[in-house]
Design a protein around this motif. Structure first.
Motif, PDB file in Angstrom:
ATOM      1  N   PRO A   1      15.533  -8.278   3.157  1.00  0.00           N
ATOM      2  CA  PRO A   1      15.873  -9.682   3.460  1.00  0.00           C
ATOM      3  C   PRO A   1      14.938 -10.673   2.813  1.00  0.00           C
ATOM      4  O   PRO A   1      15.353 -11.757   2.424  1.00  0.00           O
ATOM      5  N   LEU A   2      13.666 -10.313   2.667  1.00  0.00           N
ATOM      6  CA  LEU A   2      12.724 -11.250   2.073  1.00  0.00           C
ATOM      7  C   LEU A   2      12.897 -11.372   0.572  1.00  0.00           C
ATOM      8  O   LEU A   2      12.466 -12.339  -0.034  1.00  0.00           O
ATOM      9  N   THR A   3      13.531 -10.354  -0.025  1.00  0.00           N
ATOM     10  CA  THR A   3      13.634 -10.348  -1.485  1.00  0.00           C
ATOM     11  C   THR A   3      15.034 -10.592  -1.962  1.00  0.00           C
ATOM     12  O   THR A   3      15.317 -10.466  -3.138  1.00  0.00           O
ATOM     13  N   ARG A   4      15.952 -10.919  -1.025  1.00  0.00           N
ATOM     14  CA  ARG A   4      17.343 -11.093  -1.409  1.00  0.00           C
ATOM     15  C   ARG A   4      17.498 -12.368  -2.241  1.00  0.00           C
ATOM     16  O   ARG A   4      17.003 -13.409  -1.891  1.00  0.00           O
TER      17      ARG A   4
ATOM     18  N   ILE B   1      -2.147  -2.434 -10.853  1.00  0.00           N
ATOM     19  CA  ILE B   1      -1.634  -2.415  -9.485  1.00  0.00           C
ATOM     20  C   ILE B   1      -2.750  -2.627  -8.488  1.00  0.00           C
ATOM     21  O   ILE B   1      -2.557  -3.212  -7.414  1.00  0.00           O
ATOM     22  N   LYS B   2      -3.959  -2.157  -8.840  1.00  0.00           N
ATOM     23  CA  LYS B   2      -5.102  -2.386  -7.951  1.00  0.00           C
ATOM     24  C   LYS B   2      -5.473  -3.863  -7.917  1.00  0.00           C
ATOM     25  O   LYS B   2      -5.944  -4.370  -6.898  1.00  0.00           O
ATOM     26  N   ARG B   3      -5.243  -4.561  -9.046  1.00  0.00           N
ATOM     27  CA  ARG B   3      -5.559  -5.988  -9.072  1.00  0.00           C
ATOM     28  C   ARG B   3      -4.587  -6.813  -8.239  1.00  0.00           C
ATOM     29  O   ARG B   3      -4.882  -7.947  -7.875  1.00  0.00           O
ATOM     30  N   PHE B   4      -3.425  -6.247  -7.969  1.00  0.00           N
ATOM     31  CA  PHE B   4      -2.481  -6.969  -7.120  1.00  0.00           C
ATOM     32  C   PHE B   4      -3.064  -7.194  -5.722  1.00  0.00           C
ATOM     33  O   PHE B   4      -2.691  -8.147  -5.032  1.00  0.00           O
ATOM     34  N   SER B   5      -3.955  -6.319  -5.323  1.00  0.00           N
ATOM     35  CA  SER B   5      -4.540  -6.445  -3.983  1.00  0.00           C
ATOM     36  C   SER B   5      -5.450  -7.658  -3.863  1.00  0.00           C
ATOM     37  O   SER B   5      -5.754  -8.105  -2.758  1.00  0.00           O
ATOM     38  N   ASP B   6      -5.909  -8.178  -5.024  1.00  0.00           N
ATOM     39  CA  ASP B   6      -6.781  -9.352  -4.997  1.00  0.00           C
ATOM     40  C   ASP B   6      -6.005 -10.652  -4.809  1.00  0.00           C
ATOM     41  O   ASP B   6      -6.608 -11.715  -4.656  1.00  0.00           O
ATOM     42  N   MET B   7      -4.706 -10.539  -4.853  1.00  0.00           N
ATOM     43  CA  MET B   7      -3.912 -11.747  -4.669  1.00  0.00           C
ATOM     44  C   MET B   7      -3.966 -12.183  -3.214  1.00  0.00           C
ATOM     45  O   MET B   7      -3.669 -11.395  -2.316  1.00  0.00           O
ATOM     46  N   PRO B   8      -4.335 -13.425  -2.935  1.00  0.00           N
ATOM     47  CA  PRO B   8      -4.496 -13.870  -1.548  1.00  0.00           C
ATOM     48  C   PRO B   8      -3.189 -13.970  -0.784  1.00  0.00           C
ATOM     49  O   PRO B   8      -3.181 -13.994   0.431  1.00  0.00           O
ATOM     50  N   ASP B   9      -2.079 -14.028  -1.502  1.00  0.00           N
ATOM     51  CA  ASP B   9      -0.805 -14.170  -0.808  1.00  0.00           C
ATOM     52  C   ASP B   9       0.281 -13.534  -1.656  1.00  0.00           C
ATOM     53  O   ASP B   9       0.324 -13.703  -2.870  1.00  0.00           O
TER      54      ASP B   9
ATOM     55  N   GLY C   1       8.869 -14.671  -4.265  1.00  0.00           N
ATOM     56  CA  GLY C   1       9.125 -14.484  -5.693  1.00  0.00           C
ATOM     57  C   GLY C   1       8.507 -13.207  -6.228  1.00  0.00           C
ATOM     58  O   GLY C   1       9.115 -12.485  -7.022  1.00  0.00           O
ATOM     59  N   PHE C   2       7.299 -12.904  -5.791  1.00  0.00           N
ATOM     60  CA  PHE C   2       6.626 -11.675  -6.214  1.00  0.00           C
ATOM     61  C   PHE C   2       7.394 -10.453  -5.728  1.00  0.00           C
ATOM     62  O   PHE C   2       7.612  -9.480  -6.462  1.00  0.00           O
ATOM     63  N   LEU C   3       7.819 -10.459  -4.470  1.00  0.00           N
ATOM     64  CA  LEU C   3       8.565  -9.330  -3.912  1.00  0.00           C
ATOM     65  C   LEU C   3       9.922  -9.166  -4.582  1.00  0.00           C
ATOM     66  O   LEU C   3      10.405  -8.040  -4.753  1.00  0.00           O
ATOM     67  N   MET C   4      10.536 -10.259  -4.952  1.00  0.00           N
ATOM     68  CA  MET C   4      11.817 -10.188  -5.653  1.00  0.00           C
ATOM     69  C   MET C   4      11.673  -9.427  -6.965  1.00  0.00           C
ATOM     70  O   MET C   4      12.513  -8.591  -7.316  1.00  0.00           O
ATOM     71  N   GLN C   5      10.617  -9.714  -7.690  1.00  0.00           N
ATOM     72  CA  GLN C   5      10.406  -9.045  -8.970  1.00  0.00           C
ATOM     73  C   GLN C   5      10.132  -7.555  -8.779  1.00  0.00           C
ATOM     74  O   GLN C   5      10.606  -6.721  -9.555  1.00  0.00           O
ATOM     75  N   ILE C   6       9.354  -7.207  -7.751  1.00  0.00           N
ATOM     76  CA  ILE C   6       9.096  -5.790  -7.485  1.00  0.00           C
ATOM     77  C   ILE C   6      10.396  -5.086  -7.100  1.00  0.00           C
ATOM     78  O   ILE C   6      10.671  -3.956  -7.544  1.00  0.00           O
TER      79      ILE C   6
ATOM     80  N   MET D   1       3.537   0.495  -2.028  1.00  0.00           N
ATOM     81  CA  MET D   1       2.733  -0.123  -0.982  1.00  0.00           C
ATOM     82  C   MET D   1       2.861  -1.655  -0.977  1.00  0.00           C
ATOM     83  O   MET D   1       2.580  -2.299   0.039  1.00  0.00           O
ATOM     84  N   CYS D   2       3.271  -2.208  -2.111  1.00  0.00           N
ATOM     85  CA  CYS D   2       3.433  -3.668  -2.158  1.00  0.00           C
ATOM     86  C   CYS D   2       4.728  -4.120  -1.499  1.00  0.00           C
ATOM     87  O   CYS D   2       4.885  -5.307  -1.187  1.00  0.00           O
ATOM     88  N   LEU D   3       5.646  -3.184  -1.292  1.00  0.00           N
ATOM     89  CA  LEU D   3       6.959  -3.549  -0.761  1.00  0.00           C
ATOM     90  C   LEU D   3       6.981  -3.515   0.758  1.00  0.00           C
ATOM     91  O   LEU D   3       6.386  -2.634   1.376  1.00  0.00           O
ATOM     92  N   PRO D   4       7.688  -4.425   1.374  1.00  0.00           N
ATOM     93  CA  PRO D   4       7.976  -4.284   2.809  1.00  0.00           C
ATOM     94  C   PRO D   4       8.998  -3.158   2.991  1.00  0.00           C
ATOM     95  O   PRO D   4       9.680  -2.757   2.044  1.00  0.00           O
ATOM     96  N   GLN D   5       9.126  -2.670   4.204  1.00  0.00           N
ATOM     97  CA  GLN D   5      10.010  -1.539   4.442  1.00  0.00           C
ATOM     98  C   GLN D   5      11.458  -2.013   4.497  1.00  0.00           C
ATOM     99  O   GLN D   5      11.987  -2.375   5.535  1.00  0.00           O
ATOM    100  N   GLY D   6      12.075  -1.952   3.343  1.00  0.00           N
ATOM    101  CA  GLY D   6      13.472  -2.328   3.193  1.00  0.00           C
ATOM    102  C   GLY D   6      14.189  -1.287   2.358  1.00  0.00           C
ATOM    103  O   GLY D   6      13.726  -0.144   2.201  1.00  0.00           O
ATOM    104  N   ASN D   7      15.316  -1.667   1.802  1.00  0.00           N
ATOM    105  CA  ASN D   7      16.108  -0.735   1.001  1.00  0.00           C
ATOM    106  C   ASN D   7      15.352  -0.268  -0.237  1.00  0.00           C
ATOM    107  O   ASN D   7      15.389   0.915  -0.586  1.00  0.00           O
ATOM    108  N   ALA D   8      14.701  -1.210  -0.923  1.00  0.00           N
ATOM    109  CA  ALA D   8      13.949  -0.829  -2.117  1.00  0.00           C
ATOM    110  C   ALA D   8      12.799   0.109  -1.751  1.00  0.00           C
ATOM    111  O   ALA D   8      12.512   1.067  -2.476  1.00  0.00           O
ATOM    112  N   PHE D   9      12.136  -0.148  -0.618  1.00  0.00           N
ATOM    113  CA  PHE D   9      11.045   0.726  -0.166  1.00  0.00           C
ATOM    114  C   PHE D   9      11.563   2.141   0.084  1.00  0.00           C
ATOM    115  O   PHE D   9      10.966   3.133  -0.369  1.00  0.00           O
ATOM    116  N   ARG D  10      12.670   2.258   0.797  1.00  0.00           N
ATOM    117  CA  ARG D  10      13.201   3.587   1.111  1.00  0.00           C
ATOM    118  C   ARG D  10      13.675   4.318  -0.155  1.00  0.00           C
ATOM    119  O   ARG D  10      13.494   5.532  -0.285  1.00  0.00           O
ATOM    120  N   LEU D  11      14.262   3.557  -1.088  1.00  0.00           N
ATOM    121  CA  LEU D  11      14.730   4.166  -2.337  1.00  0.00           C
ATOM    122  C   LEU D  11      13.581   4.780  -3.116  1.00  0.00           C
ATOM    123  O   LEU D  11      13.648   5.933  -3.571  1.00  0.00           O
TER     124      LEU D  11
END
Length: 782
Positions: free
Chosen positions: A760-763, A577-585, A589-594, A633-643
């Motif tokens: 909305p970004l991961t729908r 999970i720490k290596r995810f921070s090295d991703m430049p963008d 698709g990444f958010l959908m999987q999370i 922390m990788c998620l935007p504040q949406g339904n999955a984040f709140r859950l």
């Protein structure tokens, strides 16, 4: 030369009055009787000659009528001796069958009737000529002529029935010629004669059945109901005789039946299929005797098994089952190639489900009965079976996979040892399926989950996953040592994503999930910090399974992370999970999987993980909590984040209420706790190094792809992605338009409910239709 007939008689024969012609005929009859008593054979022949030449061939129709009546009177006068003059009497009469005037044709028919009546069986020497004449008269347009022909036909049939000297062999060429005619009256004549000849004890029409069987079948489609019924009755009688006959050659008969099974007429197909159904049970010529022509029979049966008529389908299904049972139970040898040619042809060229199911059932049975011999045809069968995987029917796909599994299964020798071909064929089947997915991305999207799940039921799930993982890992490098192109790496990433979701959700993989979950604990299952040693060469060892999957799963970061959670290697998951921070963008698709993983964490599969969040005193609690927080922390504040946030808040409140301090080592750093993975003999550093190497491979492939003109245009258009990992792409188009199985599909919720729970970004787009209900795949292969 003076005529033997008196002038008065000659004038009477040519008179237009029918009564005068009859009186003249009576005079001729008396004259012939007197000449016969005087044994004046020469004068009798002179009378016949005059009647034939001067009257029957005259341009005057009344003279022709008189000549015909005179010849009939001559035959009556001769009585039994008429047989000695048939060669002179019959030709001129039969010639008049073609006369343009209907009354002349009628008199000709009447004349032959009288000649036959006195000559009886001796008339049969001219049977073919008489029959040809009857065929003409039966098709005549005049009703009186037809009636006369019917009377003559009955008389000749009576004569044939009485005699023992009728030669069927001489009649067969004529029968073969006329049975192809479509005139209903000629057909009526032929059916009548075939039926009569079949009733004569001294004549075995079964011996000549192939000569006219096809013609009888063609009569079943006649527009005349009486002809159809007569032909059907005749065929039924022949079938009863054939089933008890000991001297029937089935080869020519089967060939005719095969053709009739493909007829456009319903009654033809039904009758032909009924014949096949009966013939395969023949006590003398059925069973093993039909093995040389079994491929022809099978082709006809498979043609009818999908017939639009229910009655025909039922007969074809019963025949197919009987044929399959016969071949399965036979101890005789038979050729496989003709059968397989027929079966593969049906699979390739028929689109209906019943035919494909029947063909696959045959191949499956042959694989079971003669596995060693079938191995010689594997290379030819495999492309056909792989193409069948694209069939829209789930039932066809499941049976197709059963056949592929049979190819993969080991063939045991007499001592019970498996042959060496098991590994080769098992790997060959899996490689072929992966190559098919690589070429047909749509198939992976729509049927990938079904295919993989069924393979895991029919074969060993652990073996399937390990072999697929090893094979896909080999895709990352080309033969020349260069990194594979970006399309290949994206396929591997998407394939890993699909396999991972199946691993996390499918009930068929429960044993594999258990193996991974217990890979780093004692076999007793106790929650302890004591771990068993790992032998990398042991396929049954959980550590080996985890390492093998990790090696391939590294092509998809979220899949790798979820694998670590499933195996409870939380220290490794935190490092990832720490290596995810090295991703430049971070892309959609990444958010959908999370997002999907967050919902999976709420499923029963991760019940143990959620309970471990309560074990705040466990050494693994800190890396687990950090891993889940990292995901949050990788998620935007949406339904999955709140859950996920609500669940983590509950855990933190528990720690605060209990006043528990974080577990630490001597230097007080939880990060320096001994690694769970390392304590089993695996190197966490090497695993992370593998993850980094895969990330670097995708870097190189992406950079090389961006060097192309097409990629530069995509980048300028804003469709390119600057991420370095296959999961980090701008949209699903970067994944070859492949959508992995939905979380909604996994848990039976609607896609609308799923979309309402996503940011909305991961729908996920709901344009694609829901997949059909999955058939039961819990039954392993026998």
């Amino acid at each position: 030369m003076e005529s033997p007939l008196p002038p008065v008689v000659q004038r009477g024969l040519g008179d237009r009055s029918n009564d005068k012609r009859k009186n003249a005929a009576l005079e001729i009859e008396a004259l012939i009787k007197s000449l016969q008593e005087a044994n004046n054979i020469g004068m009798i022949r002179s009378v016949i000659t005059v009647l034939s030449n001067d009257f029957c061939t005259s341009m005057n129709s009344n003279y022709r009528k008189g000549g015909l009546i005179g010849l009939a009177a001559t035959a009556i006068g001769l009585h039994q001796n008429a047989r000695n003059f048939l060669n002179a009497l019959l030709p001129p009469v039969l010639h008049c069958f073609d006369d343009p005037e209907a009354r002349v044709r009628y008199y000709a028919c009447e004349s032959v009737y009288n000649i036959a009546k006195v000559s009886r069986q001796f008339i049969l020497t001219h049977f073919n000529q008489i029959f040809e004449g009857l065929a003409k008269l039966f098709a005549d347009v005049d009703v009186d002529v037809k009636n006369g022909a019917n009377l003559l036909d009955k008389l000749v049939k009576d004569i044939v029935t009485e005699t023992e000297t009728f030669h069927v062999e001489q009649f067969l060429p004529l029968l073969q010629n006329y049975i192809r005619r479509t005139n209903p009256y000629i057909r009526q004549l032929l059916v009548g004669w075939i039926t009569v000849l079949d009733t004569i004890p001294d004549i075995s029409m079964i011996d000549y059945l192939p000569e006219f069987l096809d013609g009888l079948f063609n009569m079943l489609s006649d527009s005349n109901r009486e002809i159809r019924q007569a032909a059907d009755s005749a065929l039924s009688d022949f079938l009863r005789e054939v089933t008890v006959s000991a001297v029937v050659e089935f080869g020519p008969i089967i060939s005719i039946l095969v053709v009739q099974c493909r007829s456009k007429e319903r009654l033809n197909r039904l009758t032909a299929e009924t014949w096949l159904s009966e013939l395969i049970h023949h006590p003398y010529s059925g069973g093993d005797a039909l093995l040389p022509i079994q491929a022809e029979i099978l082709g006809a049966v498979l043609w009818c098994i999908s017939d639009e008529e229910n009655e025909i389908r039922l007969v074809a299904e019963r025949t197919n089952d009987d044929c399959m049972t016969m071949v399965r139970e036979t101890s005789s040898d038979f050729e496989l190639k003709p059968l397989l040619d027929t079966l593969t042809n049906e699979l390739l060229h028929k689109d209906d489900v019943p035919t494909k199911l029947a063909a696959l059932g045959w191949i499956n049975m042959l694989m079971e009965k003669r596995k060693a011999d079938m191995n010689d045809f594997t290379e030819d069968l495999l492309p056909v079976l792989l193409r069948t995987l694209s069939d829209p029917s789930d039932a066809v796909i499941l049976l197709d996979l059963q056949v592929l599994s049979r190819i993969s299964l080991a063939q045991q020798d007499e001592l019970g040892y498996a042959e060496e071909t098991e590994e080769i064929q098992f790997q060959m089947v899996l490689n072929a399926i992966l190559n098919l997915f690589a070429k047909d991305r749509r198939l992976l999207e729509t049927r990938g989950s079904l295919i993989i799940r069924k393979l895991c039921v029919l074969l060993n799930a652990k073996s399937v996953y390990i072999r697929m993982a090893d094979t896909m890992a080999s895709y990352e490098m080309k033969d020349d040592g260069e990194v594979a192109d970006i399309e290949t790496l994206q396929f591997v990433s998407t394939m890993v994503q699909t396999l991972n979701l199946i691993l996390l959700t499918a009930s068929e993989l429960q044993d594999l999930r258990t193996t991974l979950a217990t890979a780093f604990i004692e076999s007793s299952g106790a929650r302890s910090n004591v771990f068993k040693e790992v032998d990398d060469d042991d396929d049954d060892d959980g550590g080996h399974v985890f390492a093998t999957l990790f090696h391939c799963w590294a092509h998809n970061p979220i899949a790798t992370f979820s694998l670590c959670l499933l195996a409870r290697t939380y220290d490794l998951s935190f490092c990832l999970i720490k290596r995810f921070s090295d991703m430049p963008d971070v892309s959609v698709g990444f958010l959908m999987q999370i997002d999907k993983l967050v919902h999976l964490l709420e499923s029963p599969i991760f019940l143990q993980l959620r309970l471990q969040l309560l074990d705040v005193e466990s050494p693994c609690h800190a890396p687990l909590l950090k891993s889940i927080y990292g995901l949050l922390m990788c998620l935007p504040q949406g339904n999955a984040f709140r859950l996920l946030n609500e669940r983590l808040a509950t855990v933190c409140n528990l720690r605060d209420n209990l006043g528990v301090q974080e577990a630490s080592t001597g230097d007080g750093s939880p990060d320096n706790l001994p690694s769970i993975v390392s304590r089993t003999g695996l190197s966490m550093e090497k695993l992370l190094e593998r993850f980094d190497n895969v990330d670097e491979q995708h870097h190189k492939a992406k950079n090389r792809s961006q060097g192309s003109v097409e990629r530069e245009k995509d980048v300028e258009a804003g469709t390119g992605a600057s991420g370095t990992h296959p999961a980090v792409v701008e949209d699903s188009a970067q994944l070859g338009h492949i959508k992995p199985p939905s979380i909604a599909d996994a848990f039976g919720v609607s896609r609308e409910d799923e979309e309402r729970t996503q940011h909305p970004l991961t729908r996920v787009s709901s344009d694609a239709k829901d997949s059909p209900d999955r058939p039961n795949m819990q039954q392993p292969i026998s």
